[in-house]
Design an enzyme around this catalytic site. Structure first.
Site, PDB file in Angstrom:
ATOM      1  N   GLU A 199      12.858  -9.532   0.535  1.00  0.00           N
ATOM      2  CA  GLU A 199      12.093  -8.346   1.197  1.00  0.00           C
ATOM      3  C   GLU A 199      12.948  -7.043   0.823  1.00  0.00           C
ATOM      4  OE1 GLU A 199      11.310  -8.940   5.411  1.00  0.00           O
ATOM      5  OE2 GLU A 199      10.278  -6.774   5.466  1.00  0.00           O
ATOM      6  N   ASN A 218       8.066  -5.542  -1.436  1.00  0.00           N
ATOM      7  CA  ASN A 218       8.007  -4.508  -0.531  1.00  0.00           C
ATOM      8  C   ASN A 218       6.746  -4.460   0.100  1.00  0.00           C
ATOM      9  OD1 ASN A 218       7.965  -2.295   1.048  1.00  0.00           O
ATOM     10  ND2 ASN A 218       9.145  -1.134  -0.706  1.00  0.00           N
ATOM     11  N   HIS A 276       4.626  -4.390   8.631  1.00  0.00           N
ATOM     12  CA  HIS A 276       4.468  -4.344  10.218  1.00  0.00           C
ATOM     13  C   HIS A 276       3.260  -4.852  10.948  1.00  0.00           C
ATOM     14  CE1 HIS A 276       7.926  -2.044   8.923  1.00  0.00           C
ATOM     15  NE2 HIS A 276       7.024  -0.961   8.206  1.00  0.00           N
ATOM     16  N   ALA A 300       3.471  -1.069   4.650  1.00  0.00           N
ATOM     17  CA  ALA A 300       2.983  -0.974   5.868  1.00  0.00           C
ATOM     18  C   ALA A 300       2.438  -2.348   6.418  1.00  0.00           C
ATOM     19  CB  ALA A 300       1.736   0.156   6.170  1.00  0.00           C
ATOM     20  N   PRO A 320       0.688  -1.222  -0.150  1.00  0.00           N
ATOM     21  CA  PRO A 320      -0.016   0.055  -0.048  1.00  0.00           C
ATOM     22  C   PRO A 320       1.010   1.208  -0.051  1.00  0.00           C
ATOM     23  CG  PRO A 320       0.065  -1.072   2.039  1.00  0.00           C
ATOM     24  CD  PRO A 320       0.736  -2.009   1.279  1.00  0.00           C
ATOM     25  N   ASN A 321       0.379   2.166  -0.830  1.00  0.00           N
ATOM     26  CA  ASN A 321       0.925   3.648  -0.861  1.00  0.00           C
ATOM     27  C   ASN A 321       2.123   3.683  -1.777  1.00  0.00           C
ATOM     28  OD1 ASN A 321      -1.162   4.714   0.793  1.00  0.00           O
ATOM     29  ND2 ASN A 321      -0.114   3.710   2.598  1.00  0.00           N
ATOM     30  N   ARG A 323       8.064   0.446  12.989  1.00  0.00           N
ATOM     31  CA  ARG A 323       8.662  -0.197  11.770  1.00  0.00           C
ATOM     32  C   ARG A 323       9.782  -1.000  12.045  1.00  0.00           C
ATOM     33  NH1 ARG A 323       5.964   3.433   8.083  1.00  0.00           N
ATOM     34  NH2 ARG A 323       5.917   5.684   8.963  1.00  0.00           N
ATOM     35  N   ARG A 354      13.998   4.269  11.771  1.00  0.00           N
ATOM     36  CA  ARG A 354      12.718   5.164  11.769  1.00  0.00           C
ATOM     37  C   ARG A 354      11.961   4.816  13.073  1.00  0.00           C
ATOM     38  NH1 ARG A 354       9.810   4.837   6.264  1.00  0.00           N
ATOM     39  NH2 ARG A 354       8.777   6.592   7.236  1.00  0.00           N
ATOM     40  N   HIS A 392      12.873  -2.870   1.392  1.00  0.00           N
ATOM     41  CA  HIS A 392      12.374  -1.397   1.712  1.00  0.00           C
ATOM     42  C   HIS A 392      13.248  -0.383   1.143  1.00  0.00           C
ATOM     43  CE1 HIS A 392       9.554  -3.474   4.635  1.00  0.00           C
ATOM     44  NE2 HIS A 392      10.661  -4.254   4.967  1.00  0.00           N
ATOM     45  N   LEU A 393      12.611   0.661   0.696  1.00  0.00           N
ATOM     46  CA  LEU A 393      13.119   1.629   0.188  1.00  0.00           C
ATOM     47  C   LEU A 393      14.043   2.671   1.413  1.00  0.00           C
ATOM     48  CD1 LEU A 393      10.414   2.815  -1.766  1.00  0.00           C
ATOM     49  CD2 LEU A 393      12.631   2.253  -2.747  1.00  0.00           C
ATOM     50  N   SER A 394      13.610   2.648   2.362  1.00  0.00           N
ATOM     51  CA  SER A 394      13.848   3.417   3.705  1.00  0.00           C
ATOM     52  C   SER A 394      14.580   2.344   4.470  1.00  0.00           C
ATOM     53  CB  SER A 394      12.984   4.147   4.394  1.00  0.00           C
ATOM     54  OG  SER A 394      11.920   3.379   4.969  1.00  0.00           O
ATOM     55  N   TYR A 414      11.505   8.753   0.844  1.00  0.00           N
ATOM     56  CA  TYR A 414      11.256   7.493  -0.128  1.00  0.00           C
ATOM     57  C   TYR A 414      11.845   7.920  -1.597  1.00  0.00           C
ATOM     58  CZ  TYR A 414       7.960   5.667   3.117  1.00  0.00           C
ATOM     59  OH  TYR A 414       7.494   5.056   4.489  1.00  0.00           O
ATOM     60  N   ASP A 457       1.771 -15.919   6.169  1.00  0.00           N
ATOM     61  CA  ASP A 457       1.257 -17.171   6.294  1.00  0.00           C
ATOM     62  C   ASP A 457       1.252 -17.225   4.688  1.00  0.00           C
ATOM     63  OD1 ASP A 457       1.015 -17.523   8.856  1.00  0.00           O
ATOM     64  OD2 ASP A 457      -1.084 -17.310   8.927  1.00  0.00           O
ATOM     65  N   ARG A 464       5.044  11.092  -2.536  1.00  0.00           N
ATOM     66  CA  ARG A 464       4.997  10.649  -1.075  1.00  0.00           C
ATOM     67  C   ARG A 464       6.060  11.012  -0.290  1.00  0.00           C
ATOM     68  NH1 ARG A 464       4.925   4.541   1.169  1.00  0.00           N
ATOM     69  NH2 ARG A 464       4.308   5.162   3.100  1.00  0.00           N
TER      70      ARG A 464
HETATM   71  C1  DQA Z   1       8.723   0.893   3.396  1.00  0.00           C
HETATM   72  C2  DQA Z   1       8.679   1.102   4.868  1.00  0.00           C
HETATM   73  C3  DQA Z   1       7.306   1.077   5.621  1.00  0.00           C
HETATM   74  O1  DQA Z   1       7.667   1.164   6.988  1.00  0.00           O
HETATM   75  C4  DQA Z   1       6.261   1.926   5.021  1.00  0.00           C
HETATM   76  O2  DQA Z   1       4.994   1.584   5.557  1.00  0.00           O
HETATM   77  C5  DQA Z   1       6.479   1.813   3.388  1.00  0.00           C
HETATM   78  C6  DQA Z   1       7.382   1.781   2.685  1.00  0.00           C
HETATM   79  C7  DQA Z   1       9.833   1.323   2.526  1.00  0.00           C
HETATM   80  O3  DQA Z   1       9.922   0.874   1.367  1.00  0.00           O
HETATM   81  O4  DQA Z   1      10.651   1.907   2.966  1.00  0.00           O
HETATM   82  O5  DQA Z   1       5.134   2.108   2.996  1.00  0.00           O
HETATM   83  O6  DQA Z   1       8.359  -0.269   2.956  1.00  0.00           O
END
Ligand code: DQA
Length: 145
Positions: free
Chosen positions: A99, A75, A81, A78, A11-12, A112, A108, A101-103, A24, A88, A19
């Site tokens: 896995e 990725n 977490h 959210a 999501p997002n 997270r 943080r 994550h950009l950040s 990011y 599962d 964003r």
């Molecule tokens: C994220 C880190 C997550 O905590 C966050 O909710 C995201 C992006 C990242 O790519 O850094 O939406 O997965």
């Protein structure tokens, strides 16, 4: 036949580029897809790139990957977490998972720092921005040899 990697985004991430760019970066999700497709060409991997804001849709795609993919880059955003369902599904499918994550999630907020996905991933990459996707595909190409 070329190995196939399903690249999933949670999501997002459709909002990338606008964003919180200070966290990011300026790349859009289309830029990330182009980067993944190029990495796929370089590595001889077929890349199926998707994004969803819906947990159930991500779970369905993970289940379907059993028949259509050899590995998964995810990725989970959210849902990393919060989602036992994604944990599962990845466990049930049993494909190698990277896995991303950009950040750097460990730098943080405390909420997270834990990811439900990490326990079912063979590796976790965070903090390298969009390059993390390329690194994940390189690692999976090695793993699938
Ligand atoms: C994220 C880190 C997550 O905590 C966050 O909710 C995201 C992006 C990242 O790519 O850094 O939406 O997965």
């Amino acid at each position: 036949m070329a190995k196939r990697v399903l690249v999933l985004n949670g999501p997002n991430l459709n909002l990338l580029g606008t964003r919180e760019p200070e966290i990011y970066g300026a790349h859009t999700l289309s830029d990330v897809e182009a980067l993944c497709q190029q990495a796929g060409l370089d590595l001889g991997l077929g890349v199926d790139f998707r994004q969803s804001n819906h947990e159930g849709e991500l779970v369905t795609w993970i289940q379907e990957a059993r028949a259509t993919a050899d590995a998964i880059v995810i990725n989970p955003a959210a849902y990393s977490h919060t989602s036992v369902a994604i944990h599962d599904a990845l466990k049930a499918v049993g494909l190698p998972v990277a896995e991303v994550h950009l950040s750097n999630i460990h730098q943080r907020e405390a909420f997270r720092h834990h990811s439900y996905v990490s326990a079912v991933a063979f590796g976790v990459i965070c903090g390298f921005g969009v390059t993390g996707y390329r690194l994940a595909l390189i690692a999976l190409a090695e793993k699938l040899k």
